[in-house]
Design a protein around this motif. Sequence first.
Motif, PDB file in Angstrom:
ATOM      1  N   TRP A  73       0.842  -1.187   0.000  1.00  0.00           N
ATOM      2  CA  TRP A  73       0.000   0.000   0.000  1.00  0.00           C
ATOM      3  C   TRP A  73       0.880   1.241   0.000  1.00  0.00           C
ATOM      4  CZ3 TRP A  73      -5.020  -0.365  -0.935  1.00  0.00           C
ATOM      5  CH2 TRP A  73      -5.655  -1.589  -0.689  1.00  0.00           C
ATOM      6  N   LEU A  74       0.619   2.161  -0.929  1.00  0.00           N
ATOM      7  CA  LEU A  74       1.405   3.382  -1.077  1.00  0.00           C
ATOM      8  C   LEU A  74       0.487   4.579  -1.281  1.00  0.00           C
ATOM      9  CD1 LEU A  74       3.985   2.126  -3.757  1.00  0.00           C
ATOM     10  CD2 LEU A  74       4.331   2.246  -1.289  1.00  0.00           C
ATOM     11  N   GLN A  75       1.040   5.789  -1.095  1.00  0.00           N
ATOM     12  CA  GLN A  75       0.331   6.991  -1.485  1.00  0.00           C
ATOM     13  C   GLN A  75       0.277   7.024  -3.010  1.00  0.00           C
ATOM     14  OE1 GLN A  75       3.466   7.042  -0.288  1.00  0.00           O
ATOM     15  NE2 GLN A  75       4.628   8.066  -1.879  1.00  0.00           N
ATOM     16  N   LEU A  76      -0.584   7.841  -3.558  1.00  0.00           N
ATOM     17  CA  LEU A  76      -0.717   7.952  -5.005  1.00  0.00           C
ATOM     18  C   LEU A  76       0.453   8.763  -5.550  1.00  0.00           C
ATOM     19  CD1 LEU A  76      -4.535   8.789  -5.153  1.00  0.00           C
ATOM     20  CD2 LEU A  76      -3.429   6.560  -4.992  1.00  0.00           C
ATOM     21  N   GLY A  77       0.857   8.474  -6.781  1.00  0.00           N
ATOM     22  CA  GLY A  77       1.937   9.253  -7.375  1.00  0.00           C
ATOM     23  C   GLY A  77       2.686   8.480  -8.428  1.00  0.00           C
ATOM     24  N   GLY A  78       3.669   9.143  -9.001  1.00  0.00           N
ATOM     25  CA  GLY A  78       4.461   8.487 -10.029  1.00  0.00           C
ATOM     26  C   GLY A  78       5.357   9.438 -10.781  1.00  0.00           C
ATOM     27  N   HIS A  79       5.655   9.036 -12.005  1.00  0.00           N
ATOM     28  CA  HIS A  79       6.591   9.782 -12.839  1.00  0.00           C
ATOM     29  C   HIS A  79       6.009  11.105 -13.316  1.00  0.00           C
ATOM     30  CE1 HIS A  79       8.222   5.635 -13.374  1.00  0.00           C
ATOM     31  NE2 HIS A  79       9.326   6.311 -13.155  1.00  0.00           N
ATOM     32  N   CYS A  80       6.882  12.062 -13.441  1.00  0.00           N
ATOM     33  CA  CYS A  80       6.519  13.340 -14.047  1.00  0.00           C
ATOM     34  C   CYS A  80       6.455  13.132 -15.561  1.00  0.00           C
ATOM     35  CB  CYS A  80       7.565  14.396 -13.713  1.00  0.00           C
ATOM     36  SG  CYS A  80       7.714  14.735 -11.940  1.00  0.00           S
ATOM     37  N   GLU A  81       5.585  13.885 -16.210  1.00  0.00           N
ATOM     38  CA  GLU A  81       5.419  13.820 -17.661  1.00  0.00           C
ATOM     39  C   GLU A  81       5.899  15.133 -18.272  1.00  0.00           C
ATOM     40  OE1 GLU A  81       4.527  11.071 -19.060  1.00  0.00           O
ATOM     41  OE2 GLU A  81       3.753   9.992 -17.314  1.00  0.00           O
ATOM     42  N   ALA A  82       6.292  15.076 -19.527  1.00  0.00           N
ATOM     43  CA  ALA A  82       6.773  16.272 -20.219  1.00  0.00           C
ATOM     44  C   ALA A  82       5.710  17.370 -20.251  1.00  0.00           C
ATOM     45  CB  ALA A  82       7.213  15.915 -21.635  1.00  0.00           C
ATOM     46  N   THR A  83       4.459  16.996 -20.194  1.00  0.00           N
ATOM     47  CA  THR A  83       3.369  17.969 -20.241  1.00  0.00           C
ATOM     48  C   THR A  83       3.071  18.621 -18.889  1.00  0.00           C
ATOM     49  OG1 THR A  83       1.789  16.172 -19.934  1.00  0.00           O
ATOM     50  CG2 THR A  83       2.246  16.851 -22.208  1.00  0.00           C
ATOM     51  N   ASP A  84       3.658  18.114 -17.807  1.00  0.00           N
ATOM     52  CA  ASP A  84       3.438  18.696 -16.483  1.00  0.00           C
ATOM     53  C   ASP A  84       4.146  20.042 -16.385  1.00  0.00           C
ATOM     54  OD1 ASP A  84       1.949  16.513 -15.475  1.00  0.00           O
ATOM     55  OD2 ASP A  84       3.795  15.447 -14.936  1.00  0.00           O
ATOM     56  N   ALA A  85       3.412  21.060 -15.965  1.00  0.00           N
ATOM     57  CA  ALA A  85       3.996  22.396 -15.816  1.00  0.00           C
ATOM     58  C   ALA A  85       4.954  22.455 -14.633  1.00  0.00           C
ATOM     59  CB  ALA A  85       2.895  23.431 -15.652  1.00  0.00           C
ATOM     60  N   GLY A  86       4.752  21.586 -13.647  1.00  0.00           N
ATOM     61  CA  GLY A  86       5.606  21.589 -12.466  1.00  0.00           C
ATOM     62  C   GLY A  86       5.324  20.394 -11.586  1.00  0.00           C
ATOM     63  N   LEU A  87       6.045  20.319 -10.480  1.00  0.00           N
ATOM     64  CA  LEU A  87       5.892  19.196  -9.543  1.00  0.00           C
ATOM     65  C   LEU A  87       4.487  19.130  -8.959  1.00  0.00           C
ATOM     66  CD1 LEU A  87       9.240  19.378  -7.559  1.00  0.00           C
ATOM     67  CD2 LEU A  87       8.489  17.547  -9.087  1.00  0.00           C
ATOM     68  N   ARG A  88       3.970  20.267  -8.562  1.00  0.00           N
ATOM     69  CA  ARG A  88       2.634  20.318  -7.961  1.00  0.00           C
ATOM     70  C   ARG A  88       1.589  19.800  -8.949  1.00  0.00           C
ATOM     71  NH1 ARG A  88      -1.131  24.852  -7.219  1.00  0.00           N
ATOM     72  NH2 ARG A  88      -2.299  24.450  -5.299  1.00  0.00           N
ATOM     73  N   GLU A  89       1.692  20.227 -10.191  1.00  0.00           N
ATOM     74  CA  GLU A  89       0.764  19.774 -11.227  1.00  0.00           C
ATOM     75  C   GLU A  89       0.918  18.279 -11.485  1.00  0.00           C
ATOM     76  OE1 GLU A  89       1.304  24.086 -11.443  1.00  0.00           O
ATOM     77  OE2 GLU A  89       2.737  22.437 -11.405  1.00  0.00           O
ATOM     78  N   ALA A  90       2.149  17.779 -11.439  1.00  0.00           N
ATOM     79  CA  ALA A  90       2.384  16.345 -11.643  1.00  0.00           C
ATOM     80  C   ALA A  90       1.749  15.537 -10.512  1.00  0.00           C
ATOM     81  CB  ALA A  90       3.887  16.063 -11.725  1.00  0.00           C
ATOM     82  N   ALA A  91       1.914  15.992  -9.270  1.00  0.00           N
ATOM     83  CA  ALA A  91       1.330  15.280  -8.129  1.00  0.00           C
ATOM     84  C   ALA A  91      -0.200  15.284  -8.210  1.00  0.00           C
ATOM     85  CB  ALA A  91       1.797  15.909  -6.813  1.00  0.00           C
ATOM     86  N   LEU A  92      -0.779  16.408  -8.581  1.00  0.00           N
ATOM     87  CA  LEU A  92      -2.236  16.488  -8.702  1.00  0.00           C
ATOM     88  C   LEU A  92      -2.736  15.612  -9.850  1.00  0.00           C
ATOM     89  CD1 LEU A  92      -4.876  17.684  -7.681  1.00  0.00           C
ATOM     90  CD2 LEU A  92      -4.472  19.661  -9.191  1.00  0.00           C
ATOM     91  N   ARG A  93      -2.049  15.640 -10.972  1.00  0.00           N
ATOM     92  CA  ARG A  93      -2.427  14.788 -12.109  1.00  0.00           C
ATOM     93  C   ARG A  93      -2.400  13.321 -11.700  1.00  0.00           C
ATOM     94  NH1 ARG A  93       0.581  11.803 -14.777  1.00  0.00           N
ATOM     95  NH2 ARG A  93       2.500  12.948 -14.363  1.00  0.00           N
ATOM     96  N   GLU A  94      -1.331  12.901 -11.037  1.00  0.00           N
ATOM     97  CA  GLU A  94      -1.227  11.508 -10.591  1.00  0.00           C
ATOM     98  C   GLU A  94      -2.366  11.151  -9.638  1.00  0.00           C
ATOM     99  OE1 GLU A  94       0.663   8.883 -11.296  1.00  0.00           O
ATOM    100  OE2 GLU A  94       1.979   9.867 -12.741  1.00  0.00           O
TER     101      GLU A  94
END
Length: 183
Positions: A73-94
Amino acid sequence: MNLHADSVAVLTAWQAPDSQQEALRQAFLAFLASSPDACRREYAPGHITASALVLDASRRRTLLTLHPRVGRWLQLGGHCEATDAGLREAALREAEEESGMTGLRIDPQPLHLDAHPVTCSGGVPTRHLDVRYLVHAPADAQPLRSAESLDLQWWPVDGLPSDVDSIPHMIKLALGTGHSHEP
């Protein structure tokens, strides 16, 4: 601003809650300084990833995923994508992709950092330098398991599975008085 520049800016500005987190912050910044590819999943020495500790509206439950490759069991998350504007956006997208929920709100600053060895989908051992954010689910949010998970469920913050590594510490940070709870 690109993802690499955003990562540097976020981690430069972030106030670590303790000396261990400060040491990781410095290590992440040094890693980012070593290569412009440090946020790309293909970068074999390791890469920056983004995660979300999702709390329900009551702040009494957290949403965890049973990860198919890791088997825990883990928190949600993963790799950043080229389309992510930033870390915060990547975490929210995931968080949105893996939970199937909309209306999630994410705190403006990271909650926690973690570095861990992993073998990504390419089969090559590497490491994830994970930047973790606190995400708030709306009242009555109903998660929907994605193909990226064996299971997805709400867990009481005081009744977590036994092998959740740093999640209890992240919950303490999230519920403590020293961390912003609103975006």
